[in-house]
Write a protein that holds these residues in place. Structure first.
Motif, PDB file in Angstrom:
ATOM      1  N   UNK A  23       0.956 -15.385 -42.163  1.00 34.10           N
ATOM      2  CA  UNK A  23       0.276 -14.461 -43.062  1.00 34.10           C
ATOM      3  C   UNK A  23      -0.800 -13.677 -42.312  1.00 34.10           C
ATOM      4  N   UNK A  24      -1.594 -14.374 -41.505  1.00 34.41           N
ATOM      5  CA  UNK A  24      -2.626 -13.683 -40.736  1.00 34.41           C
ATOM      6  C   UNK A  24      -2.020 -12.690 -39.752  1.00 34.41           C
ATOM      7  N   UNK A  25      -0.872 -13.044 -39.171  1.00 32.03           N
ATOM      8  CA  UNK A  25      -0.220 -12.141 -38.229  1.00 32.03           C
ATOM      9  C   UNK A  25       0.259 -10.874 -38.935  1.00 32.03           C
ATOM     10  N   UNK A  26       0.857 -11.047 -40.103  1.00 26.24           N
ATOM     11  CA  UNK A  26       1.304  -9.884 -40.876  1.00 26.24           C
ATOM     12  C   UNK A  26       0.121  -9.009 -41.283  1.00 26.24           C
ATOM     13  N   UNK A  27      -0.960  -9.652 -41.679  1.00 23.22           N
ATOM     14  CA  UNK A  27      -2.148  -8.914 -42.078  1.00 23.22           C
ATOM     15  C   UNK A  27      -2.701  -8.098 -40.911  1.00 23.22           C
ATOM     16  N   UNK A  28      -2.756  -8.695 -39.739  1.00 21.87           N
ATOM     17  CA  UNK A  28      -3.275  -7.999 -38.565  1.00 21.87           C
ATOM     18  C   UNK A  28      -2.370  -6.838 -38.188  1.00 21.87           C
ATOM     19  N   UNK A  29      -1.054  -7.027 -38.239  1.00 23.15           N
ATOM     20  CA  UNK A  29      -0.110  -5.938 -37.926  1.00 23.15           C
ATOM     21  C   UNK A  29      -0.298  -4.769 -38.896  1.00 23.15           C
ATOM     22  N   UNK A  30      -0.544  -5.097 -40.166  1.00 24.26           N
ATOM     23  CA  UNK A  30      -0.721  -4.035 -41.168  1.00 24.26           C
ATOM     24  C   UNK A  30      -1.983  -3.234 -40.887  1.00 24.26           C
TER      25      UNK A  30
END
Length: 546
Positions: A264-271
């Motif tokens: 989830x944190x990785x997806x958030x950072x990519x966004x």
């Protein structure tokens, strides 16, 4: 010929073309048809819903060569001049730049003169709430009793700012925000006529961004065509509007369901790195949670969900993965987060922490289920896999229970009480009349007496001994004991009927046994019970089976 923007080119010219305001247009049609035309009208509503447009159509209907008519021809000199906003007898006044009392005095003076050519002299005052108090006062008398040849049409986006003395002199019409579906259909017609190629996803994004305003939807569409030309791609729509991709939202929800904080944190950072505004992402997550809730309640209802069929599979799968309490908790957390992000110096970080809360809340067991596990000795906490307790210890890993007794941890939000303790029997000269299940029979007999029944439920034991009805209460339940004492005569008679011999009520109190208190303290210190009590503040007591 100079270019005309879409909002002006596609401006409605008849009542039939006004979208989403059927109630208002029907009322105006009926008034024109019957000849019962008011001297002053007030149109209120948010921007872009058709206030000024409806005012112009009404002016055309009043001054058309065939009028007054509900179907203006839009071809005569009067109709064409009104549509072009250059009629001598239809004056459009911007109250935002003509706020003073002197402007209204000039209006009053000009209203005395008859129209130059048309049937009525019509004043359309836009954003009328911007007038000063003195200007409103100067307008009052003329607005209430204008000359027969004068009509006033007022328009405002802030109805509450207009004095009651003004609104009471007008026929008031509230124009509602235009539904999403009507904006979408109208934009499709515009794209077909203007040869604009845009996907259903793009049109839905534009219609959603319009937020009930047809003019905003047309302006956004024109802005996108300025960027992309007549070939509009989905990526151009996302970049220009800051729209959050549905795949990103669905992926974040999947991570919450799987309790995968790292992903989830990785997806958030990519966004964030790709330029997604955290505030927009929070709003889109809120809308997605709302859609999941709507699907659980109503199924796939396009009018409520405002989603394309391509999203049906994802919405169905995720709606089935969460319970209704889960979605309610998610909505509360995201709503609070969205409000706090306005003042937070790092909104992205604030949103990340909100997502961490959602992971902790996902799959949180219901309190009733946890209580069942506590009572059966199977409580395992919320996210840990417990180790198998040693055989020599009880189900909670505490010290073994005394022989013949089975301690059970029990939580309650009401005052703690012990159930069926051993009551020392007094010395007696005759056998005890202690019927099996007497307490249940007594409770059943007073079931229709709500207050008495509720107080007896707080007792720990009820029995008949030596012609006495003995009701035992824990020391903490003296309030309920007093209530039962007030019904002593009634309970004595009722118990006599149940046992066949006269009875007299006796109230006794019992304190917790030292051993019981020790076991309660031991259970309260158990790590698993402490974890439960931390999440659900309550009190541990021991229930003993005789």
């Amino acid at each position: 010929m100079s270019y005309v923007v879409l909002a002006r080119k596609w401006r409605p010219q008849t009542f039939d073309e006004v979208a989403g305001q059927e109630t208002v247009t029907r009322a105006l049609r009926n008034a024109l048809r019957s000849g019962r035309i008011a001297h002053a009208f007030l149109f209120s509503g948010v921007r872009g819903v058709g206030k000024t447009t409806t005012a112009r159509i009404l002016a055309k209907a009043l001054n058309c060569e065939k009028g007054p008519t509900e179907e203006p021809c839009s071809k005569c000199v009067s109709c064409t001049e009104i549509a072009a906003a250059n009629s001598l007898d239809v004056l459009e006044i911007d109250a935002a730049s003509n706020t003073g009392v002197d402007n209204i005095r000039e209006l009053r003076e000009s209203a005395r003169y008859t129209p130059a050519r048309d049937r009525f002299k019509i004043y359309i005052i836009d954003e009328v709430h911007m007038l000063s108090n003195a200007a409103f006062n100067a307008l009052l008398k003329t607005l209430e009793e204008p000359p027969p040849h004068v009509k006033f049409i007022l328009a405002t986006t802030e109805h509450a700012k207009i004095p009651v003395t003004i609104t009471s002199r007008c026929q008031q019409y509230d124009l509602k925000p235009i539904p999403f579906v009507l904006i979408l259909e109208h934009l499709k017609r515009i794209c077909a006529s203007e040869e604009i190629e845009i996907s259903d996803y793009g049109l839905r994004a534009v219609s959603s961004a319009a937020k009930g305003s047809m003019r905003d939807g047309q302006s956004i569409l024109e802005q996108i065509t300025s960027l992309s030309g007549t070939q509009v791609s989905d990526e151009d729509v996302r970049v220009l509007l800051g729209v959050v991709d549905e795949k990103l939202v669905a992926g974040l929800v999947d991570c919450i369901q799987e309790r995968d904080a790292q992903a989830l944190l990785q997806r958030m950072q990519d966004a964030v790195e790709s330029g997604v505004d955290p505030r927009n992402l929070a709003g889109r997550m809120l809308a997605h949670v709302r859609n999941l809730m709507v699907f659980q309640v109503s199924g796939w209802e396009e009018r409520l969900l405002q989603l394309p069929d391509s999203q049906k599979e994802v919405v169905t799968r995720q709606a089935e993965a969460f319970s209704t309490p889960d979605l309610i908790r998610f909505f509360d957390v995201l709503t609070r987060c969205e409000g706090e992000m306005r003042w937070h110096p790092n909104p992205g970080l604030h949103l990340e922490m909100a997502f961490m809360k959602l992971i902790e809340l996902a799959g949180l067991p219901r309190l009733e289920r946890v209580l069942e596990q506590i009572e059966s000795g199977r409580f395992q906490g919320t996210a840990q896999t417990p180790e198998k307790p040693p055989e020599s210890r009880d189900l909670f890993g505490g010290r073994p229970a005394p022989s013949g007794r089975s301690p059970v941890a029990k939580t309650t939000a009401s005052p703690a009480r012990s159930v069926s303790p051993a009551v020392p029997e007094p010395a007696r000269s005759e056998p005890v009349q202690h019927e099996q299940g007497f307490r249940e029979r007594l409770l059943a007999a007073v079931q229709d007496q709500a207050a008495l029944h509720a107080s007896l439920l707080h007792s720990s034991d009820s029995q008949v001994q030596d012609g006495n009805l003995i009701v035992v209460f824990p020391a903490s339940e003296r309030v309920h004991a007093d209530l039962v004492q007030k019904k002593a005569q009634h309970l004595a008679e009722l118990s006599g009927q149940l046992t066949g011999s006269p009875c007299k009520l006796q109230i006794r109190f019992q304190e917790a046994e030292p051993a019981q208190k020790d076991e309660e303290e031991d259970l309260a210190e158990h790590p698993k019970v402490k974890a439960f009590l931390k999440r659900f503040p309550s009190k541990v007591i021991v229930e003993r089976n005789p």
